[in-house]
Scaffold this active site. Structure first.
Site, PDB file in Angstrom:
ATOM      1  CG  HIS A 180      12.285   7.176  23.353  1.00  0.00           C
ATOM      2  ND1 HIS A 180      12.879   6.332  22.480  1.00  0.00           N
ATOM      3  CD2 HIS A 180      11.741   6.562  24.236  1.00  0.00           C
ATOM      4  CE1 HIS A 180      12.456   4.872  22.817  1.00  0.00           C
ATOM      5  NE2 HIS A 180      11.707   5.502  23.773  1.00  0.00           N
ATOM      6  CE  LYS A 230      11.427  14.651  10.559  1.00  0.00           C
ATOM      7  NZ  LYS A 230      11.383  14.432  12.298  1.00  0.00           N
TER       8      LYS A 230
HETATM    9  P1  FAS Z   1      -2.224   5.505   4.531  1.00  0.00           P
HETATM   10  O1  FAS Z   1      -1.517   4.966   3.193  1.00  0.00           O
HETATM   11  O2  FAS Z   1      -1.668   4.967   5.897  1.00  0.00           O
HETATM   12  O3  FAS Z   1      -3.787   5.389   4.562  1.00  0.00           O
HETATM   13  C1  FAS Z   1      -4.519   5.564   3.208  1.00  0.00           C
HETATM   14  C2  FAS Z   1      -5.803   4.681   3.339  1.00  0.00           C
HETATM   15  O4  FAS Z   1      -6.443   4.964   2.244  1.00  0.00           O
HETATM   16  C3  FAS Z   1      -5.612   3.228   3.497  1.00  0.00           C
HETATM   17  O5  FAS Z   1      -6.145   2.721   4.502  1.00  0.00           O
HETATM   18  C4  FAS Z   1      -5.858   2.722   2.282  1.00  0.00           C
HETATM   19  O6  FAS Z   1      -6.520   1.530   2.434  1.00  0.00           O
HETATM   20  C5  FAS Z   1      -6.969   3.736   1.702  1.00  0.00           C
HETATM   21  N1  FAS Z   1      -7.444   3.691   0.286  1.00  0.00           N
HETATM   22  C6  FAS Z   1      -6.409   3.681  -0.709  1.00  0.00           C
HETATM   23  N2  FAS Z   1      -6.846   3.908  -1.858  1.00  0.00           N
HETATM   24  C7  FAS Z   1      -8.215   4.120  -1.690  1.00  0.00           C
HETATM   25  C8  FAS Z   1      -9.298   4.217  -2.434  1.00  0.00           C
HETATM   26  N3  FAS Z   1      -9.094   4.129  -3.943  1.00  0.00           N
HETATM   27  N4  FAS Z   1     -10.508   4.174  -2.008  1.00  0.00           N
HETATM   28  C9  FAS Z   1     -10.692   4.285  -0.754  1.00  0.00           C
HETATM   29  N5  FAS Z   1      -9.611   4.270   0.466  1.00  0.00           N
HETATM   30  C10 FAS Z   1      -8.390   4.010  -0.359  1.00  0.00           C
HETATM   31  N6  FAS Z   1       6.253   6.251   8.391  1.00  0.00           N
HETATM   32  C11 FAS Z   1       6.967   6.346   9.576  1.00  0.00           C
HETATM   33  O7  FAS Z   1       7.067   7.514  10.150  1.00  0.00           O
HETATM   34  N7  FAS Z   1       7.803   5.522  10.261  1.00  0.00           N
HETATM   35  C12 FAS Z   1       7.994   4.286   9.719  1.00  0.00           C
HETATM   36  O8  FAS Z   1       8.757   3.370  10.158  1.00  0.00           O
HETATM   37  C13 FAS Z   1       7.011   3.864   8.485  1.00  0.00           C
HETATM   38  N8  FAS Z   1       6.970   2.789   8.066  1.00  0.00           N
HETATM   39  C14 FAS Z   1       6.198   2.461   6.993  1.00  0.00           C
HETATM   40  C15 FAS Z   1       6.173   1.050   6.537  1.00  0.00           C
HETATM   41  C16 FAS Z   1       5.558   0.888   5.177  1.00  0.00           C
HETATM   42  C17 FAS Z   1       5.410  -0.408   4.688  1.00  0.00           C
HETATM   43  C18 FAS Z   1       4.735   2.179   4.594  1.00  0.00           C
HETATM   44  C19 FAS Z   1       3.607   1.713   3.372  1.00  0.00           C
HETATM   45  C20 FAS Z   1       4.659   3.214   5.114  1.00  0.00           C
HETATM   46  C21 FAS Z   1       5.472   3.543   6.396  1.00  0.00           C
HETATM   47  N9  FAS Z   1       5.425   4.623   7.048  1.00  0.00           N
HETATM   48  C22 FAS Z   1       6.169   5.047   8.003  1.00  0.00           C
HETATM   49  C23 FAS Z   1       4.699   5.800   6.271  1.00  0.00           C
HETATM   50  C24 FAS Z   1       3.345   5.656   7.009  1.00  0.00           C
HETATM   51  O9  FAS Z   1       3.277   5.650   8.180  1.00  0.00           O
HETATM   52  C25 FAS Z   1       2.649   6.548   6.515  1.00  0.00           C
HETATM   53  O10 FAS Z   1       3.426   8.015   6.604  1.00  0.00           O
HETATM   54  C26 FAS Z   1       1.165   7.222   6.953  1.00  0.00           C
HETATM   55  O11 FAS Z   1       0.436   5.677   6.847  1.00  0.00           O
HETATM   56  C27 FAS Z   1       0.450   8.034   6.412  1.00  0.00           C
HETATM   57  O12 FAS Z   1      -0.755   8.101   6.407  1.00  0.00           O
HETATM   58  P2  FAS Z   1      -1.920   8.196   5.373  1.00  0.00           P
HETATM   59  O13 FAS Z   1      -1.596   9.424   4.729  1.00  0.00           O
HETATM   60  O14 FAS Z   1      -3.174   8.208   6.270  1.00  0.00           O
HETATM   61  O15 FAS Z   1      -1.746   7.097   4.300  1.00  0.00           O
END
Ligand code: FAS
Ligand code: PHB
Length: 394
Positions: A72, A297
């Site tokens: 895009h 972001k």
């Molecule tokens: P994540 O939260 O994706 O991953 C963390 C992992 O750690 C998970 O799998 C979890 O199960 C695991 N975990 C947690 N506690 C633990 C423990 N005690 N022991 C072991 N494992 C554990 N970003 C955008 O850019 N655009 C969007 O539209 C957007 N929409 C979003 C909507 C929602 C509902 C949320 C919550 C976030 C959104 N985000 C969006 C942001 C999102 O994309 C994050 O930036 C991205 O998932 C970040 O990735 P991680 O840092 O890996 O965190």
């Protein structure tokens, strides 16, 4: 069990870090509390910056992304029924973004890790981090009724906003900054063709709406809703009707509705932890910061944290130097705060703030009017949206 880096969390941060470390010959084990299917079921981000695309290529997992991702060069702002295209490609001297769902990016990383036989423990319960203030940190977890211990050199807290790592940092050593917004985003995923070939960000008298996509046959839509709303109160028809009320005639003529395959409400917050390092434990991605998704972001910030952390750990093992790990937090936070500022600014510009009175709507329209009549104003939106260069202001 022993490894060099114990990664907590198998979301995009943990999986990307694991892949980059593997390519640098550094051993890592990933501990994830959920199942892999559950991780993939969470519908999150949709827009990749070039830096994130390049990192997927560096990790050797970019093939499907390039085959299926949609490039895009711009997006539309829709304000008071008027459409204005922000030509990112022109305004940034040729840069673009890619539409490629976080679910697919996570799947590509998961499948690569599995194909390489790299260790990931799913359904790891009660993960705890120990002795990260020494040079012999440990991680314990429970699985199949047994408690396991992993000895390691470093712990990478990639466990998201609700994870255990940030919460395990000593309160005296951590400062948390937070702003919670007075609304949420109700998101819907549907197997319907996108309403437009690019994204549409709408600021309407009824509130914010976003028309995004995952492919030419799968769309992602959002409408701003009060924090008191419950997703079960929103039927598909109610969602489509509300979205229609926030779009212009052109979009309403193009809109194809259909059954939701996912529907959820996400709260919006700005959140930053300082520092991101506690001895031999580092925070990366949502474990260290959260942005309101308006600026697309979240995922991209997670990717650049991981790039900085990978580079620091590679330098430690290859050059026996601690310079990189000593600077990780400072370098990552500089980029994080810039993205936090843009995400906050874009959220303030495009959402309805009911408690702030009509005057804030007038400020918003005056600012949008200024931006759309100023090339430098549009350039500032474009260069932040495509992502600032990694060495920006370094
Ligand atoms: P994540 O939260 O994706 O991953 C963390 C992992 O750690 C998970 O799998 C979890 O199960 C695991 N975990 C947690 N506690 C633990 C423990 N005690 N022991 C072991 N494992 C554990 N970003 C955008 O850019 N655009 C969007 O539209 C957007 N929409 C979003 C909507 C929602 C509902 C949320 C919550 C976030 C959104 N985000 C969006 C942001 C999102 O994309 C994050 O930036 C991205 O998932 C970040 O990735 P991680 O840092 O890996 O965190
Ligand atoms: C998405 O497609 O999920 C998406 C796109 C852009 C945003 C937020 C979410 O700013």
């Amino acid at each position: 069990m022993r490894t060099q880096v114990a990664i907590i969390g198998a979301g995009p941060s943990g999986l990307l870090l694991g892949q980059l470390l593997h390519k640098s010959g550094i051993d890592a084990i990933i501990l994830e509390r959920q199942t892999g299917d559950y991780v993939l079921s969470r519908i999150r981000a949709g827009v990749l910056e070039q830096v994130c695309i390049d990192l997927m290529d560096e990790a050797g997992v970019g093939k499907r992304m390039h085959e299926e991702g949609l490039i895009h060069g711009g997006f539309d702002l829709l304000v008071d029924g008027q459409r204005h295209r922000i030509d990112m490609n022109k305004l940034t001297g040729g840069q673009n973004v890619m539409v490629y769902g976080q679910t697919e990016l996570t799947r590509d990383l998961m499948e690569a890790r599995e194909a390489q036989g790299l260790p990931t423990v799913y359904s790891a319960d009660n993960v705890q981090v120990h002795d990260f203030d020494t040079d012999k940190p440990r991680v314990t977890y429970e699985k199949d009724g047994q408690t396991h211990t992993i000895e390691c050199d470093f712990i990478a807290g990639c466990d998201g906003f609700h994870g255990v790592c940030r919460k395990s940092a000593p309160r005296s050593a951590i400062k948390e900054y937070e702003k919670v917004y007075p609304f949420g985003w109700l998101g819907m995923l549907s197997d319907t063709p996108p309403v437009h070939h690019e994204l549409i960000y709408a600021n309407s008298p009824r509130g914010f709406a976003l028309c995004s996509q995952r492919s030419l046959t799968r769309s992602r839509y959002y409408v701003q809703v009060p924090l008191t709303d419950k997703v079960e109160e929103w039927s598909d028809d109610a969602f489509w009707n509300e979205l229609r009320l926030r779009l212009d005639d052109e979009a309403n003529e193009q809109l194809v509705t259909g059954p939701s395959i996912e529907k959820s409400i996400a709260p919006l917050r700005s959140f930053v932890t300082e520092p991101l390092r506690f001895g031999r434990m580092f925070l990366a991605g949502d474990a260290g910061h959260i942005v309101p998704p308006t600026g697309a972001k979240g995922l991209n910030l997670a990717a650049t944290d991981v790039k900085y952390l990978h580079n620091a750990l590679k330098e430690f093992y290859e050059e026996k130097s601690e310079a990189g790990i000593d600077r990780y937090s400072e370098i990552a936070l500089k980029r994080i705060w810039r993205a936090e500022r843009f995400s906050w600014w874009f959220t303030q510009l495009m959402h309805k703030f009911p408690d702030d009175g009509e005057i804030v709507s007038k400020f918003q329209r005056a600012e949008i009017d200024y931006l759309l009549n100023s090339e430098s104003g549009q350039k500032t939106i474009a260069e932040n949206y495509v992502g600032l260069p990694l060495d920006f202001g370094q």
